[in-house]
Design a protein around this motif. Structure first.
Motif, PDB file in Angstrom:
ATOM      1  N   HIS A 117      39.828  54.822  26.545  1.00  0.00           N
ATOM      2  CA  HIS A 117      39.741  53.363  26.633  1.00  0.00           C
ATOM      3  C   HIS A 117      39.767  52.912  28.088  1.00  0.00           C
ATOM      4  CE1 HIS A 117      41.661  49.226  25.875  1.00  0.00           C
ATOM      5  NE2 HIS A 117      40.369  49.138  25.752  1.00  0.00           N
ATOM      6  N   MET A 122      38.487  43.750  25.871  1.00  0.00           N
ATOM      7  CA  MET A 122      38.712  45.173  26.168  1.00  0.00           C
ATOM      8  C   MET A 122      40.027  45.365  26.928  1.00  0.00           C
ATOM      9  SD  MET A 122      34.918  46.499  27.157  1.00  0.00           S
ATOM     10  CE  MET A 122      35.382  48.211  27.390  1.00  0.00           C
ATOM     11  N   ILE A 152      55.204  44.859  31.836  1.00  0.00           N
ATOM     12  CA  ILE A 152      54.637  44.487  33.134  1.00  0.00           C
ATOM     13  C   ILE A 152      55.694  44.682  34.234  1.00  0.00           C
ATOM     14  CG2 ILE A 152      53.715  42.527  34.472  1.00  0.00           C
ATOM     15  CD1 ILE A 152      52.567  41.535  31.715  1.00  0.00           C
ATOM     16  N   LYS A 187      30.612  47.369  36.112  1.00  0.00           N
ATOM     17  CA  LYS A 187      29.301  46.740  35.899  1.00  0.00           C
ATOM     18  C   LYS A 187      29.394  45.222  36.094  1.00  0.00           C
ATOM     19  CE  LYS A 187      26.573  45.937  31.958  1.00  0.00           C
ATOM     20  NZ  LYS A 187      26.454  46.218  30.524  1.00  0.00           N
ATOM     21  N   PHE A 188      30.421  44.631  35.500  1.00  0.00           N
ATOM     22  CA  PHE A 188      30.573  43.172  35.580  1.00  0.00           C
ATOM     23  C   PHE A 188      30.916  42.719  37.004  1.00  0.00           C
ATOM     24  CE2 PHE A 188      31.679  42.610  30.793  1.00  0.00           C
ATOM     25  CZ  PHE A 188      30.328  42.611  30.495  1.00  0.00           C
ATOM     26  N   ASN A 189      31.727  43.493  37.703  1.00  0.00           N
ATOM     27  CA  ASN A 189      32.089  43.124  39.077  1.00  0.00           C
ATOM     28  C   ASN A 189      30.863  43.131  39.990  1.00  0.00           C
ATOM     29  OD1 ASN A 189      34.715  42.886  38.342  1.00  0.00           O
ATOM     30  ND2 ASN A 189      35.528  44.354  39.796  1.00  0.00           N
ATOM     31  N   GLU A 231      36.432  53.393  29.631  1.00  0.00           N
ATOM     32  CA  GLU A 231      35.499  52.392  29.116  1.00  0.00           C
ATOM     33  C   GLU A 231      35.716  51.043  29.809  1.00  0.00           C
ATOM     34  OE1 GLU A 231      33.816  52.354  24.620  1.00  0.00           O
ATOM     35  OE2 GLU A 231      35.711  51.380  24.941  1.00  0.00           O
ATOM     36  N   VAL A 232      36.982  50.660  29.928  1.00  0.00           N
ATOM     37  CA  VAL A 232      37.314  49.398  30.599  1.00  0.00           C
ATOM     38  C   VAL A 232      36.866  49.475  32.063  1.00  0.00           C
ATOM     39  CG1 VAL A 232      39.217  47.936  31.407  1.00  0.00           C
ATOM     40  CG2 VAL A 232      39.256  48.829  29.092  1.00  0.00           C
ATOM     41  N   GLU A 291      32.354  33.870  37.960  1.00  0.00           N
ATOM     42  CA  GLU A 291      30.897  33.994  38.118  1.00  0.00           C
ATOM     43  C   GLU A 291      30.207  34.468  36.846  1.00  0.00           C
ATOM     44  OE1 GLU A 291      29.207  33.151  40.838  1.00  0.00           O
ATOM     45  OE2 GLU A 291      31.052  32.629  41.902  1.00  0.00           O
ATOM     46  N   LEU A 292      30.956  35.126  35.963  1.00  0.00           N
ATOM     47  CA  LEU A 292      30.332  35.724  34.778  1.00  0.00           C
ATOM     48  C   LEU A 292      30.230  34.718  33.640  1.00  0.00           C
ATOM     49  CD1 LEU A 292      32.108  39.199  34.692  1.00  0.00           C
ATOM     50  CD2 LEU A 292      29.799  38.716  35.466  1.00  0.00           C
ATOM     51  N   ILE A 311      34.979  41.644  28.359  1.00  0.00           N
ATOM     52  CA  ILE A 311      35.923  42.367  29.227  1.00  0.00           C
ATOM     53  C   ILE A 311      37.360  41.958  28.915  1.00  0.00           C
ATOM     54  CG2 ILE A 311      35.788  40.822  31.261  1.00  0.00           C
ATOM     55  CD1 ILE A 311      36.003  44.659  31.361  1.00  0.00           C
ATOM     56  N   ASP A 335      36.439  36.179  35.078  1.00  0.00           N
ATOM     57  CA  ASP A 335      35.737  36.135  36.355  1.00  0.00           C
ATOM     58  C   ASP A 335      34.851  34.894  36.340  1.00  0.00           C
ATOM     59  OD1 ASP A 335      33.748  36.478  38.349  1.00  0.00           O
ATOM     60  OD2 ASP A 335      34.027  38.646  38.323  1.00  0.00           O
ATOM     61  N   THR A 379      33.024  49.221  32.382  1.00  0.00           N
ATOM     62  CA  THR A 379      32.552  47.880  32.024  1.00  0.00           C
ATOM     63  C   THR A 379      32.914  46.897  33.126  1.00  0.00           C
ATOM     64  OG1 THR A 379      33.012  48.471  29.735  1.00  0.00           O
ATOM     65  CG2 THR A 379      32.557  46.159  30.174  1.00  0.00           C
ATOM     66  N   LYS A 380      34.129  47.020  33.635  1.00  0.00           N
ATOM     67  CA  LYS A 380      34.577  46.124  34.712  1.00  0.00           C
ATOM     68  C   LYS A 380      33.736  46.366  35.970  1.00  0.00           C
ATOM     69  CE  LYS A 380      38.047  43.262  36.086  1.00  0.00           C
ATOM     70  NZ  LYS A 380      37.205  42.151  36.494  1.00  0.00           N
ATOM     71  N   LEU A 430      45.653  39.876  36.965  1.00  0.00           N
ATOM     72  CA  LEU A 430      45.611  40.824  35.851  1.00  0.00           C
ATOM     73  C   LEU A 430      46.931  41.594  35.728  1.00  0.00           C
ATOM     74  CD1 LEU A 430      43.513  41.532  33.814  1.00  0.00           C
ATOM     75  CD2 LEU A 430      42.639  43.313  35.326  1.00  0.00           C
ATOM     76  N   ILE A 431      47.487  41.963  36.884  1.00  0.00           N
ATOM     77  CA  ILE A 431      48.738  42.743  36.891  1.00  0.00           C
ATOM     78  C   ILE A 431      49.861  41.969  36.204  1.00  0.00           C
ATOM     79  CG2 ILE A 431      50.570  43.592  38.456  1.00  0.00           C
ATOM     80  CD1 ILE A 431      48.324  44.476  40.347  1.00  0.00           C
ATOM     81  N   LYS A 470      34.842  48.952  23.534  1.00  0.00           N
ATOM     82  CA  LYS A 470      33.665  48.121  23.815  1.00  0.00           C
ATOM     83  C   LYS A 470      32.932  47.791  22.515  1.00  0.00           C
ATOM     84  CE  LYS A 470      30.003  47.348  26.997  1.00  0.00           C
ATOM     85  NZ  LYS A 470      29.295  47.759  28.172  1.00  0.00           N
ATOM     86  N   LYS A 476      27.815  42.700  39.073  1.00  0.00           N
ATOM     87  CA  LYS A 476      26.991  41.566  38.647  1.00  0.00           C
ATOM     88  C   LYS A 476      27.558  40.261  39.233  1.00  0.00           C
ATOM     89  CE  LYS A 476      25.549  39.978  34.049  1.00  0.00           C
ATOM     90  NZ  LYS A 476      25.719  40.332  32.622  1.00  0.00           N
ATOM     91  N   SER A 477      28.884  40.124  39.130  1.00  0.00           N
ATOM     92  CA  SER A 477      29.545  38.908  39.603  1.00  0.00           C
ATOM     93  C   SER A 477      29.378  38.747  41.119  1.00  0.00           C
ATOM     94  CB  SER A 477      31.026  38.983  39.229  1.00  0.00           C
ATOM     95  OG  SER A 477      31.785  38.116  39.994  1.00  0.00           O
ATOM     96  N   VAL A 525      42.579  36.599  30.186  1.00  0.00           N
ATOM     97  CA  VAL A 525      42.915  37.855  30.874  1.00  0.00           C
ATOM     98  C   VAL A 525      41.661  38.401  31.555  1.00  0.00           C
ATOM     99  CG1 VAL A 525      43.597  40.254  30.537  1.00  0.00           C
ATOM    100  CG2 VAL A 525      44.780  38.447  29.327  1.00  0.00           C
ATOM    101  N   GLY A 526      41.755  38.584  32.873  1.00  0.00           N
ATOM    102  CA  GLY A 526      40.654  39.181  33.632  1.00  0.00           C
ATOM    103  C   GLY A 526      39.408  38.323  33.711  1.00  0.00           C
ATOM    104  N   LYS A 555      25.983  37.581  42.056  1.00  0.00           N
ATOM    105  CA  LYS A 555      25.715  36.182  41.695  1.00  0.00           C
ATOM    106  C   LYS A 555      26.249  35.190  42.724  1.00  0.00           C
ATOM    107  CE  LYS A 555      25.193  36.147  36.710  1.00  0.00           C
ATOM    108  NZ  LYS A 555      25.722  35.611  35.466  1.00  0.00           N
ATOM    109  N   LYS A 556      27.125  35.680  43.596  1.00  0.00           N
ATOM    110  CA  LYS A 556      27.744  34.760  44.556  1.00  0.00           C
ATOM    111  C   LYS A 556      26.815  34.404  45.716  1.00  0.00           C
ATOM    112  CE  LYS A 556      32.465  36.103  43.585  1.00  0.00           C
ATOM    113  NZ  LYS A 556      33.388  37.184  43.810  1.00  0.00           N
TER     114      LYS A 556
END
Lengths: 248, 258
Positions: free
Chosen positions: B7, A103, A64, B17-19, B10-11, A91-92, A100, A89, B14-15, B91-92, A109, B21-22, A86-87, B25-26
């Motif tokens: 990978h 992953m 990192i 799609k989820f973002n 893929e990440v 709301e989810l 996620i 969210d 997926t992120k 995340l970083i 996935k 969605k999230s 890690v990561g 939802k707000k």
């Protein structure tokens, strides 16, 4: 240096710049000439007071942070920090977060979907898994985080005091799972303040003080000197030839 | 820990799609905001220029939509991307992840929403009486050029802000300047002197807006040379930023905690 070394650090140094005010910055050396090595299959403890550089060191090893100087020789492919959530969210749902998060920790996935059932089972969240995690208590979040993170399949696992998760029964379960992982030929670097835990898990220990390696050696020897210093701040500390020999 | 390029993709998706969605939802109106937000912007402009100031010409609403919709896409993507690396600090500091992941994710998020906005916009044009012709397909290269321009500017803004946090204020002002300087609510042909028009069109966003209007409202083929230049320069900036991030990737983890 033996070929069994999975990781070797030589004179690793890292400094931060902190922004203070208008065009004023302050330099802080978090790691100062750190040298030690990690042998394949061992559990190496890292101890030291708050702010001595333990977490920074793990971040350097996880890739990192990049050190300002020094050499890190890596004889393995995958090194990862075991971190909870890690990561995540808010709301989810717990389910989406588990996918996620797994992953981001390195699985595909399909693998994440395959692991999902066992993650949900381990976390004991049952029907809550479909609720947004903003509705979870901190213990519930930690349980989900741990259930995901423990699935990590890496060559060198870096652990930063994560065993204090959830309520007492879950903590026990988490510790048992961790012990199983540590005892299964997994190479681990384990950062903790908990003396009994480090003594139980780690064959060797690195003692960091103000960003420098104070001592590397068998865990009991390191703690003997560490406790002596804690009890008597005036004891002068010097790395003797004997302790230096113990460092590999 | 991202292992391979596959990978990574893929990440990323997926992120994405989820973002989305999230984000939905707000709010109470959820996905409806994807269309409602640009519609409200256009409504405000229409109210001010066409009703209050009585500056509206024939088809002013369509003229405004052709300028405002692409502008909002660009402006939101770049503004959001400028703060994306700092916002991704959680995340970083947990895993080793390539930093362009964050601005690109923002651009992908805003572009996904934009797909629906464009779809709705084209239907609106037809409903308003604009004839659908084969010339409309020329909007695709205009959109492609804008995507490249947006990615280039998003990467640049995201790379600078962690080093100089004050930059985000300049971006806000820059976006306002760009709005006034890109002919969103006026026709440059009517407002500017002829000798100044060439300089005006050197602003890539103004040029793109001109192309959107010509393709959709005037049945004219796009200015290929201009689109080519915008794409080429954007591509060069993307390559440059890609090299920059490769070289300085690990620096950002330390910058975001300062």
């Amino acid at each position: 240096m033996t070929t069994n070394n999975i990781l070797m650090l030589k004179n690793v140094t890292l400094s931060y710049w902190t922004r203070l005010a208008f065009f004023r910055r302050e330099k802080f050396t978090a790691l100062d000439n750190i040298s030690f090595n990690v042998v394949k299959g061992e559990t190496l403890g890292i101890i030291g007071h708050n702010g001595c550089g333990k977490s920074t060191l793990l971040k350097v090893l996880a890739g990192i942070y990049k050190p300002d100087s020094g050499v890190i020789t890596q004889n393995c492919q995958r090194i990862s920090l075991l971190t909870l959530g890690v990561g995540f969210d808010q709301e989810l749902s717990g389910r989406d977060n588990a996918i996620i998060s797994a992953m981001l920790l390195g699985v595909t996935k399909k693998q994440a979907m395959d692991l999902l059932e066992s993650i949900i089972e381990f976390s004991e969240l049952e029907d809550f898994i479909h609720q947004p995690i903003k509705t979870y208590s901190s213990g519930m979040k930690a349980r989900l985080g741990f259930a995901v993170a423990i699935r990590l399949d890496v060559d060198l696992l870096l652990i930063d005091e994560v065993l204090g998760v959830g309520d007492a029964p879950f903590r026990k379960k988490a510790e048992q799972t961790m012990l199983q992982k540590i005892n299964s030929q997994q190479t681990v670097i384990f950062v903790s303040h908990n003396e009994s835990q480090v003594k139980r898990l780690c064959q060797r220990t690195v003692w960091l003080e103000k960003g420098q390696v104070k001592m590397v050696g068998p865990t009991d020897d390191v703690f003997a000197l560490y406790n002596q210093v804690l009890n008597n701040d005036n004891v002068s500390l010097k790395i003797t030839p004997q302790t230096a020999k113990q460092s590999r | 820990m991202i292992n391979t390029k596959r990978h990574m993709f893929e990440v990323f998706f997926t992120k994405l799609k989820f973002n989305l969605k999230s984000e939905a939802k707000k709010t109470y109106l959820s996905y409806i905001w994807w269309l409602l937000e640009p519609a409200l912007h256009v409504a405000v402009f229409y109210l001010v220029f066409s009703v209050f100031l009585n500056r509206g010409t024939n088809n002013f609403l369509l003229f405004l939509l052709c300028g405002n919709i692409p502008f909002l896409w660009f402006s939101k993507s770049v503004s959001n991307a400028s703060n994306s690396i700092v916002a991704g600090r959680g995340l970083i500091l947990q895993i080793s992840i390539p930093k362009p992941f964050f601005p690109l994710l923002v651009v992908a998020q805003d572009s996904t929403k934009q797909l629906f906005v464009f779809g709705f916009f084209f239907m609106f044009l037809v409903a308003y009486g604009v004839e659908f012709t084969a010339n409309w397909f020329y909007v695709l290269p205009v959109i492609a050029a804008q995507i490249l321009l947006t990615i280039a500017c998003a990467l640049l803004a995201a790379a600078i802000t962690p080093f100089i946090p004050d930059f985000k204020f300049l971006i806000a002002t820059g976006m306002m300047m760009l709005m006034f300087g890109s002919g969103i609510f006026y026709s440059y042909k009517e407002v500017l002197l002829e000798r100044h028009q060439e300089i005006f069109l050197m602003n890539p966003l103004a040029n793109l807006v001109k192309n959107y209007r010509e393709v959709l409202l005037e049945n004219i083929t796009p200015d290929w040379q201009a689109l080519g230049m915008i794409s080429l320069y954007s591509f060069l900036v993307i390559m440059l930023m890609s090299a920059w991030f490769k070289k300085t990737d690990a620096t950002y983890a330390r910058l975001v905690i300062q």
